[in-house]
Design a protein around this motif. Structure first.
Motif, PDB file in Angstrom:
ATOM      1  N   MET A 180       0.850  -1.189   0.000  1.00 42.50           N
ATOM      2  CA  MET A 180       0.000   0.000   0.000  1.00 42.50           C
ATOM      3  C   MET A 180       0.889   1.243   0.000  1.00 42.50           C
ATOM      4  O   MET A 180       1.847   1.331   0.774  1.00 42.50           O
ATOM      5  CB  MET A 180      -0.884  -0.033   1.258  1.00 42.50           C
ATOM      6  CG  MET A 180      -1.978   0.970   1.302  1.00 42.50           C
ATOM      7  SD  MET A 180      -3.134   0.935  -0.088  1.00 42.50           S
ATOM      8  CE  MET A 180      -3.968  -0.636   0.123  1.00 42.50           C
ATOM      9  N   THR A 181       0.590   2.177  -0.903  1.00 45.46           N
ATOM     10  CA  THR A 181       1.332   3.444  -0.943  1.00 45.46           C
ATOM     11  C   THR A 181       0.700   4.414   0.052  1.00 45.46           C
ATOM     12  O   THR A 181      -0.526   4.560   0.086  1.00 45.46           O
ATOM     13  CB  THR A 181       1.261   4.049  -2.357  1.00 45.46           C
ATOM     14  OG1 THR A 181       1.822   3.091  -3.265  1.00 45.46           O
ATOM     15  CG2 THR A 181       2.038   5.358  -2.449  1.00 45.46           C
TER      16      THR A 181
ATOM     17  N   LYS B 265       4.759   1.590   0.868  1.00 42.20           N
ATOM     18  CA  LYS B 265       5.812   2.369   0.222  1.00 42.20           C
ATOM     19  C   LYS B 265       5.540   3.849   0.445  1.00 42.20           C
ATOM     20  O   LYS B 265       4.388   4.287   0.364  1.00 42.20           O
ATOM     21  CB  LYS B 265       5.877   2.082  -1.286  1.00 42.20           C
ATOM     22  CG  LYS B 265       7.049   2.819  -1.997  1.00 42.20           C
ATOM     23  CD  LYS B 265       7.143   2.495  -3.490  1.00 42.20           C
ATOM     24  CE  LYS B 265       8.302   3.232  -4.158  1.00 42.20           C
ATOM     25  NZ  LYS B 265       8.324   3.099  -5.620  1.00 42.20           N
ATOM     26  N   VAL B 266       6.613   4.570   0.736  1.00 41.63           N
ATOM     27  CA  VAL B 266       6.520   6.027   0.768  1.00 41.63           C
ATOM     28  C   VAL B 266       7.523   6.590  -0.225  1.00 41.63           C
ATOM     29  O   VAL B 266       8.481   5.911  -0.621  1.00 41.63           O
ATOM     30  CB  VAL B 266       6.784   6.598   2.185  1.00 41.63           C
ATOM     31  CG1 VAL B 266       5.719   6.155   3.166  1.00 41.63           C
ATOM     32  CG2 VAL B 266       8.178   6.234   2.688  1.00 41.63           C
TER      33      VAL B 266
ATOM     34  N   ASP C 122       9.444  14.205   6.085  1.00 36.14           N
ATOM     35  CA  ASP C 122      10.252  13.294   6.913  1.00 36.14           C
ATOM     36  C   ASP C 122       9.516  12.935   8.205  1.00 36.14           C
ATOM     37  O   ASP C 122       9.559  11.789   8.654  1.00 36.14           O
ATOM     38  CB  ASP C 122      11.592  13.949   7.267  1.00 36.14           C
ATOM     39  CG  ASP C 122      12.413  14.264   6.028  1.00 36.14           C
ATOM     40  OD1 ASP C 122      12.073  13.757   4.938  1.00 36.14           O
ATOM     41  OD2 ASP C 122      13.389  15.029   6.154  1.00 36.14           O
ATOM     42  N   GLY C 123       8.836  13.935   8.800  1.00 31.67           N
ATOM     43  CA  GLY C 123       8.121  13.680  10.049  1.00 31.67           C
ATOM     44  C   GLY C 123       7.006  12.663   9.836  1.00 31.67           C
ATOM     45  O   GLY C 123       6.804  11.761  10.668  1.00 31.67           O
ATOM     46  N   THR C 124       6.312  12.784   8.718  1.00 29.65           N
ATOM     47  CA  THR C 124       5.253  11.810   8.416  1.00 29.65           C
ATOM     48  C   THR C 124       5.863  10.427   8.192  1.00 29.65           C
ATOM     49  O   THR C 124       5.352   9.418   8.693  1.00 29.65           O
ATOM     50  CB  THR C 124       4.456  12.260   7.167  1.00 29.65           C
ATOM     51  OG1 THR C 124       3.858  13.510   7.457  1.00 29.65           O
ATOM     52  CG2 THR C 124       3.402  11.258   6.775  1.00 29.65           C
ATOM     53  N   ALA C 125       6.973  10.392   7.472  1.00 31.78           N
ATOM     54  CA  ALA C 125       7.624   9.098   7.206  1.00 31.78           C
ATOM     55  C   ALA C 125       7.996   8.413   8.522  1.00 31.78           C
ATOM     56  O   ALA C 125       7.813   7.194   8.680  1.00 31.78           O
ATOM     57  CB  ALA C 125       8.865   9.304   6.339  1.00 31.78           C
TER      58      ALA C 125
ATOM     59  N   GLY D 201       8.921   0.441   2.570  1.00 35.00           N
ATOM     60  CA  GLY D 201       9.981   0.677   1.594  1.00 35.00           C
ATOM     61  C   GLY D 201       9.901   2.133   1.143  1.00 35.00           C
ATOM     62  O   GLY D 201       8.835   2.744   1.203  1.00 35.00           O
ATOM     63  N   CYS D 202      11.024   2.652   0.694  1.00 37.88           N
ATOM     64  CA  CYS D 202      11.030   4.068   0.312  1.00 37.88           C
ATOM     65  C   CYS D 202      11.678   4.287  -1.053  1.00 37.88           C
ATOM     66  O   CYS D 202      12.715   3.689  -1.371  1.00 37.88           O
ATOM     67  CB  CYS D 202      11.798   4.861   1.359  1.00 37.88           C
ATOM     68  SG  CYS D 202      11.809   6.632   1.038  1.00 37.88           S
ATOM     69  N   HIS D 203      11.053   5.161  -1.833  1.00 37.13           N
ATOM     70  CA  HIS D 203      11.664   5.696  -3.057  1.00 37.13           C
ATOM     71  C   HIS D 203      12.575   6.824  -2.610  1.00 37.13           C
ATOM     72  O   HIS D 203      12.109   7.896  -2.218  1.00 37.13           O
ATOM     73  CB  HIS D 203      10.580   6.205  -4.005  1.00 37.13           C
ATOM     74  CG  HIS D 203      11.130   6.805  -5.260  1.00 37.13           C
ATOM     75  ND1 HIS D 203      10.906   6.266  -6.503  1.00 37.13           N
ATOM     76  CD2 HIS D 203      11.903   7.895  -5.473  1.00 37.13           C
ATOM     77  CE1 HIS D 203      11.515   7.000  -7.428  1.00 37.13           C
ATOM     78  NE2 HIS D 203      12.138   8.003  -6.820  1.00 37.13           N
TER      79      HIS D 203
END
Ligand code: URP
Ligand code: ZN
Ligand code: ZN
Length: 460
Positions: free
Chosen positions: A125-126, A150-151, A162-165, A180-182
């Motif tokens: 889920m993105t 994924k973010v 970044d805070g949300t991540a 996972g991150c792009h």
């Protein structure tokens, strides 16, 4: 119905073994020497490699649906191509509309995939939006068998702060899942694109210049800082640079648990493709872009040393004619992504195992076992072991062939690997115990089913 695969070299979890394997119904029933033939259907696998079905944990099927930049492969064509190439499970990225719930995206992806898929499938889920109600939905996602996310730190339509991540990694970690991150710095990409245009560079050669290695390395370092502070393992998707790898090594040296994916294109193709005559370079426009020879060498060294955990395709196919052409006058308008779901196993066998850079056992870990563990499917998937699903690939290492768009199942008008000579071929695929590919031809399409996943099983 039971099938007896005789005399193959089986890539089992403990290592390669010369043995027989019996599949009964949908499961692997028995592995051992000289199993009795009885009334089983026999497949002779002498001289062949027998792998657990390959898993591609990074596809984008029917992405941008209804828009001019809609991807070429549907769920039907993309999963048929995957199956033909030996991939028995794909993990695709469900993507909610801005402001919409995760469950709305899950419903949409089920509607598209259910009944259309020829290999098994699951969804990541993105996360584009983050608020208390999305956070609450994570438990529903877990219950629905969706345990990975994924973010994006780039793409204006997708990226989060970044805070949300940090909050996302913590909340998903509490569910036993993984994010996972792009990893590209979105602001610096925007500045890079503007700088190229200001310098009068509007063609495909400007694409890699607009998002250089440092832009990936910065974002990887930031993403790993986020993972460190969240105190949960994180995943890096589509690693493409030596500089990014350096950030990975530094974090691991400090004791951080993290996982790394790369893709065949970053191991096999370099940035000289962007300078091809005419508009040919558009066939290779994806993000992160193809890199330099030194980056390719560094990724291979890491692969050989076991520093990379999964190889997936980031299959995101756009027709050259009609879709890539949207950026003929402006490279930043070329839809980002390339096809590959069909060819990953044979490419990695040809350039990895057949050259001796990695062993068939390592190949099995990269394409089957580790994806299954990281994404909560092991040992149901990713293992040749009694009780596991009978998703099985019989691979003929002696076969010689060529990759061409004319011969592919991917419903896109080109392949980035056109004309490449390959070693080996997926000869037979059992999908849940049924022969779905026979003698290299798909014989049982449309048999794919949703895979309900559990928590990640971390091995690092
Ligand atoms: O260019 C790419 N990779 N397109 C697909 C979306 C993504 O970033 O993974
Ligand atoms: Zn990405
Ligand atoms: Zn992707």
């Amino acid at each position: 119905m039971s099938i007896l695969i005789q005399n193959g070299t089986l890539l089992c979890p403990e290592g390669p073994v010369k043995a027989d394997l019996r599949a009964e119904g949908e499961k692997i029933a028995q592995i051992g020497p000289n199993l009795p033939v009885g009334d089983n259907t026999v497949i002779d696998a002498s001289g062949k490699l027998v792998f657990p079905g390959f898993i591609d944990t990074h596809t984008h099927l029917e992405m941008n649906k209804g828009l001019p930049n809609e991807t070429a492969d549907s769920w039907a064509s993309g999963t048929l191509a995957a199956l033909a190439g030996g991939t028995t499970t794909v993990l695709d990225f469900a993507e909610p509309e801005r402001g919409a719930s995760l469950s709305s995206a899950l419903d949409t992806w089920h509607r598209r995939a259910d009944g259309a898929a020829s290999c098994h499938y699951a969804f990541h889920m993105t996360i584009k939006d983050w608020n208390p109600s999305i956070k609450e939905e994570l438990a529903d996602m877990t219950a629905a068998g969706v345990t990975s996310y994924k973010v994006y730190l780039a793409y204006d339509a997708l990226r989060i702060s970044d805070g949300t991540a940090l909050e996302v990694v913590r909340a998903v970690g509490e569910q036993g899942g993984i994010v996972g991150c792009h990893c590209e710095n979105g602001d610096l990409v925007a500045a890079g694109i503007a700088a190229q245009k200001a310098a009068g560079r509007w063609g495909t050669a400007a694409h890699p210049l607009s998002r250089p290695a440092a832009v990936e390395a910065e974002a990887i370092t930031r993403w790993l800082t986020i993972g460190e502070l969240a105190e949960y393992p994180v995943n890096i998707v589509h690693l493409s640079t030596a500089r990014g790898l350096e950030a990975v090594r530094n974090a691991r040296a400090r004791g951080q648990k993290l996982y790394v994916e790369t893709c065949p294109q970053y191991l096999l193709l370099d940035d000289s493709r962007y300078s091809l005559p005419g508009f040919e370079g558009a066939k290779f426009v994806l993000s992160p872009p193809l890199r330099k020879k030194q980056d390719i060498d560094a990724l291979w060294t890491a692969l050989e040393a076991g520093e990379i955990d999964t190889i997936s395709t980031d299959h995101c196919s756009f027709h050259f004619h009609g879709a890539k052409e949207l950026g003929r006058e402006d490279f930043s308008k070329i839809p980002n992504g390339i096809p590959g779901v069909e060819h990953r196993p044979v490419l990695m066998y040809t350039c990895g195992a057949a050259t001796g850079r990695i062993s068939p056992f390592q190949l099995m870990k990269l394409l089957s076992e580790q994806p299954a563990k990281l994404f909560g499917m092991y040992p149901q998937k990713g293992a040749l072991a009694p009780g596991s699903d009978a998703d099985i690939v019989i691979f003929d290492p002696e076969y010689r062939g060529l990759i061409t768009a004319a011969a592919q199942h991917q419903a896109v008008d080109y392949t980035p690997y056109e004309g490449m000579a390959v070693r080996g071929r997926v000869e037979t695929v059992l999908l849940s115990g049924t022969a779905a590919v026979t003698n290299g031809q798909v014989t049982a399409p449309n048999q794919g089913r949703f895979v309900r996943r559990g928590p990640s099983r971390f091995w690092r």
